[in-house]
Scaffold this motif. Sequence first.
Motif, mmCIF file in Angstrom:
data_model
loop_
_atom_site.group_PDB
_atom_site.id
_atom_site.type_symbol
_atom_site.label_atom_id
_atom_site.label_comp_id
_atom_site.label_asym_id
_atom_site.label_seq_id
_atom_site.Cartn_x
_atom_site.Cartn_y
_atom_site.Cartn_z
ATOM 1 N N THR A 1 0.845 -1.184 0.000
ATOM 2 C CA THR A 1 0.000 0.000 0.000
ATOM 3 C C THR A 1 0.885 1.240 0.000
ATOM 4 O OG1 THR A 1 -1.909 1.011 1.085
ATOM 5 C CG2 THR A 1 -0.178 0.176 2.522
ATOM 6 N N GLY A 2 0.261 2.397 -0.235
ATOM 7 C CA GLY A 2 1.045 3.617 -0.302
ATOM 8 C C GLY A 2 1.716 3.960 1.010
ATOM 9 N N PHE A 3 0.958 3.860 2.099
ATOM 10 C CA PHE A 3 1.461 4.213 3.419
ATOM 11 C C PHE A 3 0.719 3.402 4.478
ATOM 12 C CE2 PHE A 3 1.910 7.938 0.729
ATOM 13 C CZ PHE A 3 3.226 8.331 0.955
ATOM 14 N N ILE A 4 1.368 3.226 5.617
ATOM 15 C CA ILE A 4 0.675 2.678 6.773
ATOM 16 C C ILE A 4 -0.151 3.788 7.422
ATOM 17 C CG2 ILE A 4 2.151 0.713 7.304
ATOM 18 C CD1 ILE A 4 2.610 4.097 8.969
ATOM 19 N N HIS A 5 -0.917 3.439 8.444
ATOM 20 C CA HIS A 5 -1.679 4.422 9.205
ATOM 21 C C HIS A 5 -1.051 4.550 10.586
ATOM 22 C CE1 HIS A 5 -4.917 6.569 11.155
ATOM 23 N NE2 HIS A 5 -5.576 6.657 10.008
ATOM 24 N N GLY A 6 -0.794 5.796 11.014
ATOM 25 C CA GLY A 6 -0.093 6.011 12.262
ATOM 26 C C GLY A 6 -0.815 5.534 13.502
ATOM 27 N N ALA A 7 -2.114 5.273 13.413
ATOM 28 C CA ALA A 7 -2.852 4.810 14.589
ATOM 29 C C ALA A 7 -2.490 3.388 14.983
ATOM 30 C CB ALA A 7 -4.358 4.907 14.348
ATOM 31 N N ALA A 8 -1.985 2.598 14.026
ATOM 32 C CA ALA A 8 -1.647 1.202 14.303
ATOM 33 C C ALA A 8 -0.664 0.717 13.251
ATOM 34 C CB ALA A 8 -2.910 0.326 14.299
ATOM 35 N N MET A 9 0.571 0.475 13.654
ATOM 36 C CA MET A 9 1.595 0.071 12.676
ATOM 37 C C MET A 9 2.626 -0.818 13.355
ATOM 38 S SD MET A 9 3.251 3.893 12.214
ATOM 39 C CE MET A 9 3.513 4.960 13.650
ATOM 40 N N MET A 10 2.950 -1.908 12.698
ATOM 41 C CA MET A 10 3.949 -2.847 13.214
ATOM 42 C C MET A 10 5.162 -2.841 12.298
ATOM 43 S SD MET A 10 3.664 -6.935 14.164
ATOM 44 C CE MET A 10 2.579 -6.687 15.571
ATOM 45 N N ILE A 11 6.339 -2.583 12.868
ATOM 46 C CA ILE A 11 7.578 -2.507 12.106
ATOM 47 C C ILE A 11 8.518 -3.613 12.576
ATOM 48 C CG2 ILE A 11 8.580 -0.807 13.710
ATOM 49 C CD1 ILE A 11 10.034 0.421 11.285
ATOM 50 N N ARG A 12 9.241 -4.216 11.627
ATOM 51 C CA ARG A 12 10.240 -5.203 12.023
ATOM 52 C C ARG A 12 11.506 -4.456 12.462
ATOM 53 N NH1 ARG A 12 10.760 -9.510 9.120
ATOM 54 N NH2 ARG A 12 9.111 -9.147 7.616
ATOM 55 N N ARG A 13 12.203 -5.002 13.434
ATOM 56 C CA ARG A 13 13.350 -4.321 14.008
ATOM 57 C C ARG A 13 14.445 -4.049 12.967
ATOM 58 N NH1 ARG A 13 15.296 -2.684 18.602
ATOM 59 N NH2 ARG A 13 13.511 -3.490 19.774
ATOM 60 N N GLU A 14 14.683 -4.974 12.060
ATOM 61 C CA GLU A 14 15.727 -4.765 11.057
ATOM 62 C C GLU A 14 15.435 -3.529 10.206
ATOM 63 O OE1 GLU A 14 14.176 -7.555 11.686
ATOM 64 O OE2 GLU A 14 15.557 -9.269 11.744
ATOM 65 N N ALA A 15 14.169 -3.336 9.857
ATOM 66 C CA ALA A 15 13.797 -2.161 9.071
ATOM 67 C C ALA A 15 13.977 -0.890 9.899
ATOM 68 C CB ALA A 15 12.352 -2.278 8.596
ATOM 69 N N LEU A 16 13.618 -0.959 11.177
ATOM 70 C CA LEU A 16 13.793 0.181 12.075
ATOM 71 C C LEU A 16 15.266 0.565 12.176
ATOM 72 C CD1 LEU A 16 12.877 2.163 14.322
ATOM 73 C CD2 LEU A 16 13.085 0.250 15.927
ATOM 74 N N GLU A 17 16.128 -0.433 12.321
ATOM 75 C CA GLU A 17 17.550 -0.152 12.484
ATOM 76 C C GLU A 17 18.159 0.461 11.227
ATOM 77 O OE1 GLU A 17 18.999 -3.968 13.684
ATOM 78 O OE2 GLU A 17 18.446 -3.663 15.810
ATOM 79 N N LYS A 18 17.659 0.074 10.066
ATOM 80 C CA LYS A 18 18.188 0.629 8.819
ATOM 81 C C LYS A 18 17.588 1.996 8.492
ATOM 82 C CE LYS A 18 19.223 -3.855 6.673
ATOM 83 N NZ LYS A 18 18.916 -4.783 5.564
ATOM 84 N N ALA A 19 16.300 2.167 8.770
ATOM 85 C CA ALA A 19 15.621 3.423 8.414
ATOM 86 C C ALA A 19 15.760 4.486 9.492
ATOM 87 C CB ALA A 19 14.144 3.159 8.147
ATOM 88 N N GLY A 20 15.980 4.052 10.739
ATOM 89 C CA GLY A 20 16.023 4.985 11.852
ATOM 90 C C GLY A 20 14.633 5.261 12.383
ATOM 91 N N PRO A 21 14.517 5.971 13.500
ATOM 92 C CA PRO A 21 13.217 6.284 14.087
ATOM 93 C C PRO A 21 12.503 7.376 13.308
ATOM 94 C CG PRO A 21 14.946 7.355 15.327
ATOM 95 C CD PRO A 21 15.636 6.511 14.293
ATOM 96 N N MET A 22 11.300 7.721 13.739
ATOM 97 C CA MET A 22 10.540 8.794 13.084
ATOM 98 C C MET A 22 11.211 10.150 13.303
ATOM 99 S SD MET A 22 6.499 7.908 13.668
ATOM 100 C CE MET A 22 6.659 7.097 15.262
#
Length: 304
Positions: free
Chosen positions: A162-183
């Motif tokens: 999809t184009g984007f997730i919705h900020g009210a409910a979103m699950m991120i995998r840790r590997e993606a978080l570590e590569k992309a960084g926090p918000m």
Amino acid sequence: MSSISIITVNFFQPQATIELLNSLYQYYAIANIEIILVDNGSPIDNELYFKRDYQNIKYIRSEKNLGFAGGNNLGIAHATGEYLFLINNDTEVTPGLIETLADTLKKNERIGIISPQINYFDNKKIIQYAGFTPMDYYTCRNACIGQFETDSGQYHNKIEQTGFIHGAAMMIRREALEKAGPMAENFFLYYEEMDWCERIKDAGYEIWVDTNGLIYHKESLSVGKNSALKEFFMNRNRILFIRRNAKPLQRMVFYIYFMLLVVPRNMLKYLAAGTAGFTKVLWSAIFWNIRNKTNSRDLGFRLK
């Protein structure tokens, strides 16, 4: 099931937060799930209040209002899970939601972040979100798929990009978080999750929705449905999002579109709605972007 951190942020809404914790009760006995509550901008320590019935939650207090991104980032910093589920405190979960999203992430390593279907809490048969269309970077407009439709199962079993997730409910995998960084915390409110999606895509991951998971959203409890705060950040961050993510030609077209079409339209809308004072707020949002760099931590709005 993989280890999961559930993170929610409370901002002067203790009753809504308690109602969310009640709906999460099914997960308290699961050893590999932790629940993290960030008490954002709280002048007092409410740990005993929230832990009265929920002793096992991790309570984190910030005396300063960190905003949506900052509050969630603080929770992320204390999370240990392989998957991190960021959930608004003005929501209530349905059975199987957490497991559904985690299972979809586990089956497809290309997915960096995923949202469930979201229906409105006040009328649980009305859809708020079943995905987003891609962004038009010339106008900074896209559409929320399914919004205001009656839920008759038309989006059942929709598991796709999809184009984007919705900020009210979103699950991120840790590997993606570590590569992309926090918000990015300089957004403070609105558009930060869309900007985060851009960082996650840049890191090589995809954005998905899984409508087999469902959550109910009470929406806009923290800032109100029609407030100067919301009007400022919606306009400020719409421009900021384009500055951070659009190509030069797209930015130029957007600036012309915004000044010649959006600004006059909004000013007429304010007059018709009896909120003429929002005109000053709109121009403050514009001038913030003229004065500040895209990573500026100056909020541009005095918080009470």
